[in-house]
Design a protein around this motif. Structure first.
Motif, PDB file in Angstrom:
ATOM      1  N   GLY A  84      -3.404 -18.489   9.688  1.00 22.48           N
ATOM      2  CA  GLY A  84      -3.489 -17.044   9.817  1.00 22.48           C
ATOM      3  C   GLY A  84      -2.157 -16.335   9.662  1.00 22.48           C
ATOM      4  O   GLY A  84      -1.080 -16.907   9.898  1.00 22.48           O
ATOM      5  N   ILE A  85      -2.217 -15.050   9.274  1.00 24.99           N
ATOM      6  CA  ILE A  85      -1.033 -14.208   9.158  1.00 24.99           C
ATOM      7  C   ILE A  85      -1.235 -12.948   9.990  1.00 24.99           C
ATOM      8  O   ILE A  85      -2.301 -12.710  10.553  1.00 24.99           O
ATOM      9  N   ARG A  86      -0.220 -12.101  10.017  1.00 22.72           N
ATOM     10  CA  ARG A  86      -0.284 -10.864  10.778  1.00 22.72           C
ATOM     11  C   ARG A  86      -0.689  -9.700   9.864  1.00 22.72           C
ATOM     12  O   ARG A  86       0.023  -9.342   8.937  1.00 22.72           O
ATOM     13  N   ILE A 127       1.902 -15.867   0.686  1.00 24.47           N
ATOM     14  CA  ILE A 127       1.969 -14.634  -0.096  1.00 24.47           C
ATOM     15  C   ILE A 127       1.551 -13.383   0.676  1.00 24.47           C
ATOM     16  O   ILE A 127       1.948 -12.270   0.341  1.00 24.47           O
ATOM     17  N   GLY A 128       0.749 -13.547   1.750  1.00 22.61           N
ATOM     18  CA  GLY A 128       0.105 -12.405   2.382  1.00 22.61           C
ATOM     19  C   GLY A 128       1.037 -11.322   2.878  1.00 22.61           C
ATOM     20  O   GLY A 128       0.966 -10.158   2.452  1.00 22.61           O
ATOM     21  N   GLU A 129       1.933 -11.668   3.808  1.00 24.09           N
ATOM     22  CA  GLU A 129       2.821 -10.668   4.392  1.00 24.09           C
ATOM     23  C   GLU A 129       3.940 -10.258   3.446  1.00 24.09           C
ATOM     24  O   GLU A 129       4.645  -9.275   3.709  1.00 24.09           O
ATOM     25  N   THR A 185      -0.649  -7.075   2.105  1.00 28.55           N
ATOM     26  CA  THR A 185      -1.693  -7.063   1.072  1.00 28.55           C
ATOM     27  C   THR A 185      -1.391  -8.032  -0.073  1.00 28.55           C
ATOM     28  O   THR A 185      -1.897  -7.879  -1.171  1.00 28.55           O
ATOM     29  N   GLY A 186      -0.593  -9.056   0.197  1.00 21.99           N
ATOM     30  CA  GLY A 186      -0.249  -9.990  -0.872  1.00 21.99           C
ATOM     31  C   GLY A 186      -1.359 -10.952  -1.234  1.00 21.99           C
ATOM     32  O   GLY A 186      -1.445 -11.411  -2.373  1.00 21.99           O
ATOM     33  N   ALA A 187      -2.228 -11.269  -0.258  1.00 18.72           N
ATOM     34  CA  ALA A 187      -3.251 -12.297  -0.481  1.00 18.72           C
ATOM     35  C   ALA A 187      -4.628 -11.673  -0.677  1.00 18.72           C
ATOM     36  O   ALA A 187      -5.056 -10.830   0.116  1.00 18.72           O
ATOM     37  N   TYR A 188      -5.317 -12.106  -1.701  1.00 22.54           N
ATOM     38  CA  TYR A 188      -6.708 -11.754  -1.981  1.00 22.54           C
ATOM     39  C   TYR A 188      -6.913 -10.281  -2.341  1.00 22.54           C
ATOM     40  O   TYR A 188      -8.047  -9.812  -2.338  1.00 22.54           O
TER      41      TYR A 188
END
Length: 446
Positions: free
Chosen positions: A250-252, A296-298, A387-390
């Motif tokens: 998980g990420i924040r 990639i997400g954060e 918003t980096g992931a998906y």
């Protein structure tokens, strides 16, 4: 508000990422715009790679391409020494077009087509993650026709349920992915593979879900998988040499999210595998993981321009931006929550509670419900965080909106890695049959 990576508030009171003022980025590339912090992505890759090497030397980190994949991202992943998890012919093609080594690809998917499998075989993809009996039989047949022996993992359902959105739970018994342990499916697949001439069972794979904050399910899954490897050894004599525990870390997205530390996760997983192998006197396998979102997400944000502002007295104030479910499908699909900032007025205090609406012709196109922000007006620049992931991966042309561009930013330089779609791009594959030509066109043809 939380800022990650190289994000900061500059002397103008603007949001800056990778040394680039977001207002300058919006002016040059327009909005909506995906912005990726390259330095942070590389740092995340290196942290995964180096932490696993420290605690479990015989390991490999494979970036899960479905989170975000472009040719530039493939080059970055290769630069950082990671393998690549792909799930379609399109992702394989993208990686090959970027010069990514096929032997470092792990090919996933619950319904690989014959054409996709042939493409993967022809290009030397390293591992096929087999999801069913029928796929195992198909892979063996196609590998035989190609005169090759395909290295494979079997995807196993370890029976571990992660506490996350039910759409992204995948390790439980009732899942479209993988083969079960309790019902004997997985052992049957092991025995089937052993009798086949054109496949070689190299390892086992499992993935229990996504956006998981609790370490216990990962520990349980690792223990279950090593136990199954020992069972295979006892019943067939086969020693499985590779174990892929998937991703899902998980990420924040909001201040309420509390991701665990990477070092804590790695130490726990490494210890679990080592202890279980020692218990069974089983040789330590090569250990793989497949992070995507957590790399990639954060590191990504999306920039929007504020448009209409509509207040319903005593009910709600809607602020619309120039994007929406076309560039971020996750709120509509998963009820995902986000934080946002006003990028051109970072030092202003929050004054009101608003809801951020997208511009699609759909009541469900809401990006954020009830967020405290400075008073917004038309033309303000909003940045939605994490918003980096998906986001780019799920971007679509609903209402015939063109998909946004993507830029990588680093050391004050912004590089376009995906161009903005044009209206002409939207219609380039459309075909009007001759019998439906407009009158003027018919007349000209005659």
């Amino acid at each position: 508000m939380f800022l990650t990576g190289t994000m900061r508030v500059n002397s103008k009171g603007h949001l800056e990422v990778g040394g680039c003022d977001t207002l300058d980025l919006a002016k040059e590339f327009g909005t909506p715009l995906y912005v990726m912090d390259e330095e942070q992505i590389r740092k995340n890759c290196a942290e995964y790679r180096d932490t696993f090497k420290e605690h479990y030397p015989n390991s490999q980190v494979a970036y899960a391409g479905k989170a975000f994949l472009t040719k530039a991202m493939c080059r970055l992943v290769d630069d950082e020494g990671l393998a690549l998890d792909v799930v379609s012919g399109g992702e394989i093609h993208t990686a090959l077009a970027a010069g990514f080594p096929a032997e470092k690809m792990l090919y996933h998917g619950n319904n690989k087509t014959p054409e996709e499998i042939e493409m993967a075989l022809e290009n030397g993809v390293g591992r096929f993650v087999v999801d069913s009996y029928s796929e195992l039989e198909l892979l063996n047949a196609l590998a035989g026709e190609a005169g090759k022996v395909a290295g494979l993992y079997l995807r196993i359902k370890p029976g571990v349920e992660a506490h996350t959105h039910h759409y992204i739970q995948t390790g439980q018994v009732d899942s479209k992915f993988g083969m079960g342990l309790a019902d004997g499916e997985a052992m049957t697949a092991v025995k089937m593979a052993a009798k086949m001439k054109h496949v070689e069972l190299k390892g086992l794979h499992c993935h229990i879900g996504s956006q998981i904050f609790d370490l216990k399910p990962f520990q349980m899954a690792a223990a279950v998988m090593v136990d199954f490897m020992q069972e295979i050894k006892k019943k067939t004599g086969t020693v499985i040499g590779e174990l892929d525990l998937g991703g899902g870390f998980g990420i924040r997205y909001t201040r309420e999210d509390s991701p665990y530390s990477l070092s804590g996760f790695v130490e726990l997983i490494a210890k679990t595998v080592k202890d279980k192998c020692a218990e069974h006197n089983y040789p330590l396998p090569k250990l793989l993981v497949e992070p995507g979102r957590s790399i990639i997400g954060e590191a990504g944000i999306t920039l929007y321009t504020v448009g209409s502002v509509k207040e319903i007295p005593g009910v709600r104030k809607y602020v619309a931006v120039d994007g929406g479910m076309m560039d971020n499908l996750r709120p509509a699909m998963y009820e995902a929550k986000y934080e946002a900032v006003v990028a051109n007025r970072m030092n202003d205090q929050a004054e009101e509670k608003v809801s951020i609406a997208g511009k699609a012709c759909e009541s469900g196109d809401m990006l954020i419900w009830d967020i405290e922000l400075p008073k917004l007006q038309r033309g303000d620049l909003m940045a939605v965080l994490s918003t980096g992931a998906y986001h780019y991966s799920m971007a679509n042309n609903y209402n015939r909106f063109p998909r946004p561009p993507v830029v990588f930013v680093k050391d004050g330089q912004a590089d376009l890695v995906v161009a903005r779609e044009s209206y002409d791009d939207l219609v380039q594959n459309d075909i009007i049959p001759a019998r439906m030509q407009a009158p003027a066109a018919k007349k000209a043809a005659n």
